[in-house]
Enzyme design. Structure first.
Site, mmCIF file in Angstrom:
data_model
loop_
_atom_site.group_PDB
_atom_site.id
_atom_site.type_symbol
_atom_site.label_atom_id
_atom_site.label_comp_id
_atom_site.label_asym_id
_atom_site.label_seq_id
_atom_site.Cartn_x
_atom_site.Cartn_y
_atom_site.Cartn_z
ATOM 1 C CG ASN A 224 -1.955 -0.988 1.295
ATOM 2 O OD1 ASN A 224 -2.429 -1.443 0.256
ATOM 3 N ND2 ASN A 224 -2.337 -1.400 2.493
ATOM 4 N N GLY B 274 1.509 -1.241 3.767
ATOM 5 C CA GLY B 274 0.897 -2.523 3.423
ATOM 6 C C GLY B 274 1.493 -3.574 4.340
ATOM 7 C CE LYS B 275 -2.997 -5.064 8.756
ATOM 8 N NZ LYS B 275 -2.455 -4.012 9.608
ATOM 9 N N GLY B 276 1.913 -6.764 4.135
ATOM 10 C CA GLY B 276 2.865 -7.687 3.516
ATOM 11 C C GLY B 276 4.207 -7.017 3.293
ATOM 12 N N GLY C 122 3.634 -7.008 25.916
ATOM 13 C CA GLY C 122 4.477 -8.037 25.316
ATOM 14 C C GLY C 122 3.684 -9.046 24.518
ATOM 15 C CB ALA D 3 4.568 -0.757 10.380
ATOM 16 C CB ALA D 4 4.337 -1.686 16.317
ATOM 17 N N GLY D 5 3.439 -4.184 14.706
ATOM 18 C CA GLY D 5 3.183 -5.624 14.600
ATOM 19 C C GLY D 5 3.874 -6.214 13.379
ATOM 20 C CG ASP D 6 2.815 -4.877 9.554
ATOM 21 O OD1 ASP D 6 2.077 -5.842 9.805
ATOM 22 O OD2 ASP D 6 2.409 -3.816 9.040
ATOM 23 C CG HIS E 285 9.372 -8.284 22.471
ATOM 24 N ND1 HIS E 285 8.076 -7.913 22.172
ATOM 25 C CD2 HIS E 285 9.250 -9.344 23.319
ATOM 26 C CE1 HIS E 285 7.228 -8.705 22.798
ATOM 27 N NE2 HIS E 285 7.908 -9.580 23.494
#
Ligand code: RIB
Length: 309
Positions: free
Chosen positions: A14, A42-44, A228, A252-255, A279
């Protein structure tokens, strides 16, 4: 090229239009933002970039439009150490777009136009069968057509390639797909969507993780924001805290966590050490604005870790 295993990421690309505001506008309200930025997301792509910058041997199956921004994104992905041979430019389509508001607390709300991401068909997946078969792991999210995610998971399972699913954004998924997944990384909302268990405490996380184990998934990692993750392998779980930093933007932290986690796992690290590495990458990302502009390089992650006690 290092000695790590090969990773294939399948997912979305994206152009993120990001507006920072003190507070989210309410329905009917117009607010002036404090900062505007167009950044690659974009997550990917974010997960691919996180893997590439942190040192993975990675190729990316995805689609852009046949537009200028698609071409610019492709070039950026190359400079992020990603093999973009399986990125298709779709004629007549525009590159995916995400419209993102970020509030003063660093939280975000996102609306998406799939654009070319919707053209990542099962035929395009089938054309990458050898690449998926030869890889050690396949990492996917849910901004791509579900039938293509399923098709890729089937190819991977058939050839002994580990299937890693970040089930974001939250969607209900078939038992058929979940049974093909080796590692799943939902956040609390996504875990609830998949299991019906509201995840507020460690006990809830353990129950949700068990429900996902019962679907046939060996490793469940539920991300819990600043608390966490809950990491559960074959039914044995524990909470693994992250690092405390001043978050300014969690896009995008999770990505970043997912991409860096794959780098560490494919370098042969055991789960606890891989989680620490992921982390650290995510902790750096939340201190910076935007999706891919916030994703750290390996040197930055190693430096961050060496500064911890
Ligand atoms: O996870 C963050 C991403 O979600 C953004 O980059 C945006 O493009 C949306 O896909």
């Amino acid at each position: 090229m290092n000695n790590a295993g090969n990773l294939v990421v399948l997912g979305s690309i994206n152009a993120d239009h990001i507006l920072n505001l003190d507070a989210f506008p309410r329905p009917g309200e117009t607010l002036t933002g404090t900062h505007y930025q167009v950044a690659f997301g974009g997550k990917g792509a974010n997960q691919a970039v996180a893997a590439g910058r942190s040192g993975a041997n990675i190729s990316f199956i995805a689609c852009t439009g046949d537009d200028d921004i698609g071409e610019r994104i492709r070039k950026q992905l190359v400079s992020d150490n990603i093999d973009v041979a399986p990125v298709s430019a779709i004629a007549g389509e525009s590159t995916g777009v995400a419209l993102i508001f970020v509030n003063g607390e660093g939280e975000n709300v996102i609306g998406i136009h799939a654009g070319a991401n919707a053209a990542l068909s099962t035929d395009l997946v089938a054309a990458q069968e050898k690449r998926i078969a030869d890889a050690d792991a396949l990492l996917m999210q849910l901004e791509s057509p579900l039938e293509s995610v399923l098709a890729a998971a089937k190819i991977a399972r058939q050839h002994g390639t580990k299937v890693v699913l970040n089930p974001a954004p939250a969607r209900e998924l078939s038992d058929e797909l979940l049974a093909l997944v080796d590692i799943i990384t939902p956040n609390e909302t996504e875990a609830e969507k998949l299991t019906g268990v509201k995840v507020e405490t460690d006990e809830d996380a353990a129950i949700a993780a068990q429900a996902l184990h019962d679907k046939g998934i060996e490793t469940v990692i539920i991300t819990l924001g600043s608390r966490g993750v809950w990491a559960s392998e074959q039914g044995k779980g524990q909470r693994v805290p992250g690092f405390k930093v001043q978050a300014i933007d969690t896009i995008a932290a999770g990505d970043t966590f997912n991409g860096a986690l794959m780098t560490a796992l494919l370098e042969g690290e055991a789960l606890p050490k891989a989680l620490r590495f992921a982390h650290a990458a995510a902790a750096i990302a939340v201190t910076r604005k935007g999706a891919q502009p916030s994703v750290p390089w390996r040197k930055e992650i190693d430096e961050f870790l060496s500064q911890q006690g």
